[in-house]
Design a protein around this motif. Structure first.
Motif, short mmCIF file in Angstrom:
data_model
loop_
_atom_site.label_atom_id
_atom_site.label_comp_id
_atom_site.label_asym_id
_atom_site.label_seq_id
_atom_site.Cartn_x
_atom_site.Cartn_y
_atom_site.Cartn_z
N SER A 101 147.41 28.52 -17.44
CA SER A 101 145.98 28.56 -17.18
C SER A 101 145.35 29.73 -17.93
O SER A 101 145.87 30.85 -17.92
CB SER A 101 145.71 28.73 -15.68
N ALA A 102 144.23 29.46 -18.59
CA ALA A 102 143.48 30.51 -19.29
C ALA A 102 142.03 30.06 -19.41
O ALA A 102 141.73 28.87 -19.38
CB ALA A 102 144.06 30.77 -20.68
N SER A 103 141.13 31.01 -19.53
CA SER A 103 139.72 30.70 -19.80
C SER A 103 139.56 30.67 -21.31
O SER A 103 139.59 31.72 -21.96
CB SER A 103 138.81 31.75 -19.18
N VAL A 104 139.42 29.47 -21.87
CA VAL A 104 139.40 29.31 -23.32
C VAL A 104 138.30 30.16 -23.94
O VAL A 104 137.15 30.12 -23.52
CB VAL A 104 139.23 27.83 -23.71
N GLY A 105 138.68 30.94 -24.97
CA GLY A 105 137.73 31.81 -25.65
C GLY A 105 137.60 33.18 -25.03
O GLY A 105 136.86 34.03 -25.53
N SER A 106 138.33 33.43 -23.94
CA SER A 106 138.27 34.74 -23.28
C SER A 106 139.25 35.72 -23.93
O SER A 106 140.10 35.33 -24.73
CB SER A 106 138.60 34.60 -21.80
N ALA A 107 139.13 36.99 -23.55
CA ALA A 107 140.06 38.00 -24.05
C ALA A 107 141.49 37.69 -23.60
O ALA A 107 142.45 37.90 -24.35
CB ALA A 107 139.63 39.38 -23.55
N GLY A 108 141.63 37.18 -22.37
CA GLY A 108 142.95 36.82 -21.88
C GLY A 108 143.58 35.70 -22.70
O GLY A 108 144.78 35.71 -22.97
N HIS A 109 142.77 34.74 -23.10
CA HIS A 109 143.25 33.64 -23.93
C HIS A 109 143.66 34.15 -25.31
O HIS A 109 144.69 33.76 -25.86
CB HIS A 109 142.15 32.58 -24.06
N GLY A 110 142.85 35.04 -25.86
CA GLY A 110 143.17 35.60 -27.17
C GLY A 110 144.49 36.35 -27.16
O GLY A 110 145.31 36.22 -28.08
N THR A 111 144.73 37.11 -26.10
CA THR A 111 146.00 37.83 -25.97
C THR A 111 147.15 36.85 -25.88
O THR A 111 148.21 37.04 -26.50
CB THR A 111 145.98 38.73 -24.73
N LEU A 112 146.98 35.78 -25.12
CA LEU A 112 148.03 34.77 -24.97
C LEU A 112 148.40 34.16 -26.32
O LEU A 112 149.59 34.05 -26.65
CB LEU A 112 147.56 33.67 -24.02
N GLN A 147 149.15 29.18 -7.69
CA GLN A 147 149.73 29.19 -6.35
C GLN A 147 150.19 27.81 -5.92
O GLN A 147 151.19 27.67 -5.21
CB GLN A 147 148.72 29.74 -5.35
N SER A 148 149.46 26.77 -6.36
CA SER A 148 149.80 25.41 -5.97
C SER A 148 150.91 24.81 -6.83
O SER A 148 151.45 23.75 -6.51
CB SER A 148 148.56 24.51 -6.06
N GLY A 149 151.24 25.46 -7.96
CA GLY A 149 152.27 24.96 -8.85
C GLY A 149 151.76 24.01 -9.91
O GLY A 149 152.54 23.44 -10.67
N ASN A 150 150.42 23.86 -9.99
CA ASN A 150 149.85 22.97 -11.01
C ASN A 150 149.94 23.57 -12.41
O ASN A 150 149.87 22.85 -13.41
CB ASN A 150 148.40 22.65 -10.68
N VAL A 151 150.07 24.88 -12.51
CA VAL A 151 150.35 25.54 -13.77
C VAL A 151 151.51 26.50 -13.53
O VAL A 151 151.75 26.93 -12.39
CB VAL A 151 149.13 26.31 -14.33
N GLN A 152 152.23 26.83 -14.59
CA GLN A 152 153.40 27.70 -14.44
C GLN A 152 153.15 29.12 -14.95
O GLN A 152 153.98 30.01 -14.75
CB GLN A 152 154.59 27.10 -15.20
N GLY A 153 152.03 29.32 -15.61
CA GLY A 153 151.66 30.64 -16.10
C GLY A 153 150.17 30.83 -15.99
O GLY A 153 149.40 29.85 -15.88
N TYR A 154 149.73 32.09 -16.03
CA TYR A 154 148.31 32.42 -15.84
C TYR A 154 147.97 33.59 -16.76
O TYR A 154 148.49 34.70 -16.58
CB TYR A 154 148.10 32.78 -14.37
N ALA A 155 147.17 33.33 -17.79
CA ALA A 155 146.81 34.36 -18.77
C ALA A 155 145.35 34.74 -18.57
O ALA A 155 144.45 33.93 -18.82
CB ALA A 155 147.03 33.83 -20.19
N GLN A 156 145.12 35.98 -18.11
CA GLN A 156 143.75 36.37 -17.81
C GLN A 156 143.52 37.85 -18.11
O GLN A 156 144.42 38.60 -18.45
CB GLN A 156 143.39 36.07 -16.36
N PHE A 157 142.26 38.21 -17.96
CA PHE A 157 141.80 39.57 -18.20
C PHE A 157 141.66 40.31 -16.87
O PHE A 157 141.72 39.71 -15.79
CB PHE A 157 140.46 39.54 -18.96
#
Length: 470
Positions: A145-156, A186-196
């Motif tokens: 999971s990432a917010s496309v175009g965010s700093a967290g996405h860029g780092t990922l 938390q629900s297991g719908n994604v296995q990783g979380y890339a955020q700021f």
């Protein structure tokens, strides 16, 4: 001050102005900010709560604060002329410039910095606590999971590239707002979380995630800053100067009152103060400094490549034209050039370490202990000294709210209880135990130090309490 902050926040939330004579005939200035992106608080949450901008403006204006989860909607509203001044991360700033530079009426300028980390530590990737994933490469074939175009996405995207993976084909990036992605993890719908900031720290603090990649490993600066519609700045130079003076004042307040600032931001956002302080406290992950530094502009140019990789509707940006520090230079005064050249965090850990009997001066090793019922954090000269303090406090019946240590390699501050610890018998008595934000980092250290070994936090705590060094 916390009580005043809370009253101001409640008035603002109710749509009331904190200035006298709210209402009729006053011109409205609209500020777009991200309350929970706590690297922007000096141009957002903290600034709003302190009321400094309203005081600088006087009675002729009404300030409308609009809160968003990411920078994208702020940019959209700036393009439409509905937000005058906004704050966002480096990648969203570039997208903002790309969206507006071709239309003179909508063109924007990057005018000041809120906070930064020269190594990239404001962005992270986390996984569920029970996940078998140990490195970023282990996420191959998984959903992130990432917010496309965010700093967290860029780092990922950059981190995956270094790990030998392609963000477009080797993982599935799920475009989600930070709170939605947190629920998906938390629900297991994604296995990783890339955020700021502050989402990864929040999930780890709440025992809902484990850090698998620290953005500091990239060693590429990341930052957040303030952007203004150029036409608005030209038509209302007094308003922009008032905003920048207020931002400078809020930055000074954060440096002088880090605990009060953290608790005030926590009150306004619902974030735990311990998480806010991790990023915004003394020697925190973020350095708060309004000056527009050359390394940050270089990083912005570097980031353009990855925005194209992301696939955003992005056209090249002339960073030199987009960044305009003439406004902040005027508001800042004569020391601007000297302070722009400095990259030292103005908020340093100081004081005497009572456990080891030495001063906590070296910011590369200094940490802090926050005990329940105490308004000030206790300085620790080294991570080993911090462990001794924790052991002594808990033995004495005190409750630890949080303990912060710098990563041995990158210097990124993290929670002591969530760090990966290494015992290095070859080090001095006060430096035996070394913390790392990720297992990756700890294993790299052990590989280079033949006598070193990874140990559990409880084992390190017990050994440090007993004075064991070998």
């Amino acid at each position: 001050m916390r009580k005043i902050f809370a009253v101001v926040a409640l008035l603002a939330a109710a749509g009331c102005s904190v200035a006298p004579g709210a209402g009729g005939g006053r011109e409205t200035v609209v500020i777009g900010y991200q309350s929970k992106t706590i690297n922007t608080v000096t141009a957002g949450t903290l600034l709003r709560g302190l009321g400094y901008f309203e005081k600088q403006l006087g009675d002729g204006y009404r300030v409308e604060w609009q809160d968003y989860d990411t920078g994208a909607p702020i940019t959209a509203k700036m393009v439409a002329g509905k937000i005058d001044i906004g704050s966002m991360g480096d990648y969203p700033l570039l997208i903002n410039a790309s969206r507006t530079q071709g239309t003179p009426a909508a063109r924007t300028e990057f005018v000041s910095v809120t906070g930064y980390n020269l190594r990239g530590g404001l962005n992270s990737v986390v996984v569920p606590p029970s996940s078998q994933v140990r490195t970023l490469a282990d996420l191959k074939g998984r959903k992130i999971s990432a917010s496309v175009g965010s700093a967290g996405h860029g780092t990922l995207v950059q981190a995956l590239e270094r790990a030998g993976l392609d963000a477009a084909t080797d993982v599935e990036v799920v475009n989600q707002q930070p709170p939605v992605g947190a629920s998906a993890l938390q629900s297991g719908n994604v296995q990783g979380y890339a955020q700021f900031v502050a989402w990864p720290g929040l999930l780890v603090f709440q025992n809902q995630a484990r850090l698998v990649y620290d953005g500091s490993a990239l060693d590429v600066p990341t930052f957040h800053g303030v952007v203004v519609r150029q036409a608005y700045a030209q038509e209302h130079p007094d308003v922009l100067q008032a905003f920048l003076r207020a931002q400078i004042e809020a930055t000074r307040y954060l440096h002088e009152h880090p605990v009060d600032a953290a608790e005030a931001v926590a009150t306004a956002t619902g974030l735990p103060p311990e998480v806010v302080y991790l990023y915004n406290g003394r020697s925190g992950v973020a350095s708060f400094d309004v000056t527009v530094k050359p390394p940050l502009l270089s990083a912005m140019r570097h980031d353009e490549k990855y925005l194209k990789v992301i696939g955003a509707d992005f056209t090249d940006v002339d960073v030199t034209k987009f960044a305009n520090d003439s406004y902040i230079r005027k508001a800042y005064g004569g020391s601007y050039d000297a302070d722009t050249a400095s990259t030292a965090n103005p908020a340093k850990i100081t004081g005497r370490d009572d456990a080891c009997g030495i001063a906590a001066e070296d910011q590369a090793t200094a940490g802090e202990l926050w005990l329940a019922g105490e308004d000030r954090l206790r300085p620790a000269a080294t991570p080993t000294c911090l462990l001794r303090q924790i052991a002594a406090a808990t033995t004495g019946g005190k409750t630890v709210r949080a303990a912060y240590v710098p990563d041995t390699t990158t210097g990124t501050h993290w929670f002591a209880g969530k760090s990966v610890w290494v015992r290095d018998p070859s080090a001095g008595a006060d430096d035996v135990f070394k913390p790392f934000t990720t297992r990756d980092g700890a294993e790299a250290f052990v590989k280079e130090h033949s006598r070193a070994e990874i140990v559990g936090y409880d084992e390190a705590l017990k050994a440090a309490a007993g004075g064991a060094s070998r």
